[in-house]
Design a protein around this motif. Structure first.
Motif, short mmCIF file in Angstrom:
data_model
loop_
_atom_site.label_atom_id
_atom_site.label_comp_id
_atom_site.label_asym_id
_atom_site.label_seq_id
_atom_site.Cartn_x
_atom_site.Cartn_y
_atom_site.Cartn_z
N GLU A 82 2.85 41.99 -17.69
CA GLU A 82 3.26 42.83 -18.01
C GLU A 82 4.81 43.59 -17.80
OE1 GLU A 82 0.41 45.74 -20.30
OE2 GLU A 82 -1.25 44.49 -20.08
N GLU A 83 4.26 44.34 -16.53
CA GLU A 83 6.15 45.12 -16.17
C GLU A 83 7.04 44.16 -16.44
OE1 GLU A 83 7.20 48.14 -12.79
OE2 GLU A 83 5.11 47.96 -12.87
N GLU A 134 -4.97 39.85 -0.58
CA GLU A 134 -4.86 41.30 -1.55
C GLU A 134 -3.68 42.54 -0.21
OE1 GLU A 134 -8.05 42.96 -1.97
OE2 GLU A 134 -8.03 42.09 -4.52
N PRO A 168 3.73 43.20 -11.88
CA PRO A 168 2.06 42.41 -12.84
C PRO A 168 2.71 42.40 -13.25
CG PRO A 168 2.29 45.46 -12.09
CD PRO A 168 3.58 44.85 -12.00
#
Length: 185
Positions: free
Chosen positions: A127-128, A58, A125
């Motif tokens: 979806e974006e 991360e 992300p």
């Protein structure tokens, strides 16, 4: 006499074994408890290591995202400066030379667009990114239509191809700045 000694030894061994068997369940329990404690400790260590690895990933991902926008804003400014110099100072004023300059501009901006897009695929992300893919497909069609429309003003002339590639270069340059500004992290 030898038989008596052997019988005594066998009897002693069997009593040791029965004592060993009787002691074994408690030893097994302690071994099971010890084994269970060890397994718990191993699981705790594995979980901590996994958590550490995830945190590192991360952090690396965040680090990858951070600074890219500023880096690319600077890169775009430098590229624009270079392309403006190229455009403003062509080696020759012939239509052929101007087409070559605009073709080079278009190629540089298109390469930059692809580079930016590749970074956005890693940053955004799912979806974006899917929405951006759809928008990008529409933009590509619009770019093509706009360049064709602009070149039709010079249809059949020597300027037709020059206008076409100039519009492609200009629109692609604008799109690079737009993607960095609006999407890049």
């Amino acid at each position: 006499m030898l038989a008596a000694i052997l019988l005594t030894m066998v009897a002693c061994n069997s009593s040791d074994e029965s004592e060993s068997t009787q002691a074994s369940p408690s030893q097994d329990n302690s071994q099971t408890a010890d084994s269970s404690d060890v397994e718990t400790e191993i699981n705790t260590i594995e979980t901590a290591t996994l958590s550490e690895d995830i945190t590192k990933e991360e952090n690396a991902s965040t680090k990858y995202r951070e600074g890219k926008k500023e880096e690319y804003q600077e890169k775009l400014k430098e590229t624009k400066k270079e392309m403006d110099e190229l455009q403003n100072n062509p080696e020759a004023d012939s239509t052929t030379a101007l087409k070559e300059v605009q073709g080079n501009r278009y190629e540089v901006w298109d390469d930059m667009l692809n580079e930016i897009y590749a970074i956005l695929e890693k940053q955004l992300p799912a979806e974006e990114m899917e929405q951006l893919r759809e928008d990008q497909r529409e933009w590509l069609d619009l770019r093509e239509d706009t360049a064709k429309g602009a070149s039709l003003d010079y249809e059949g002339g020597t300027m037709e191809q020059l206008e076409y590639v100039t519009v492609l270069a200009n629109l692609t340059e604008d799109r690079c700045f737009e993607l960095v500004e609006d999407y890049m992290l």
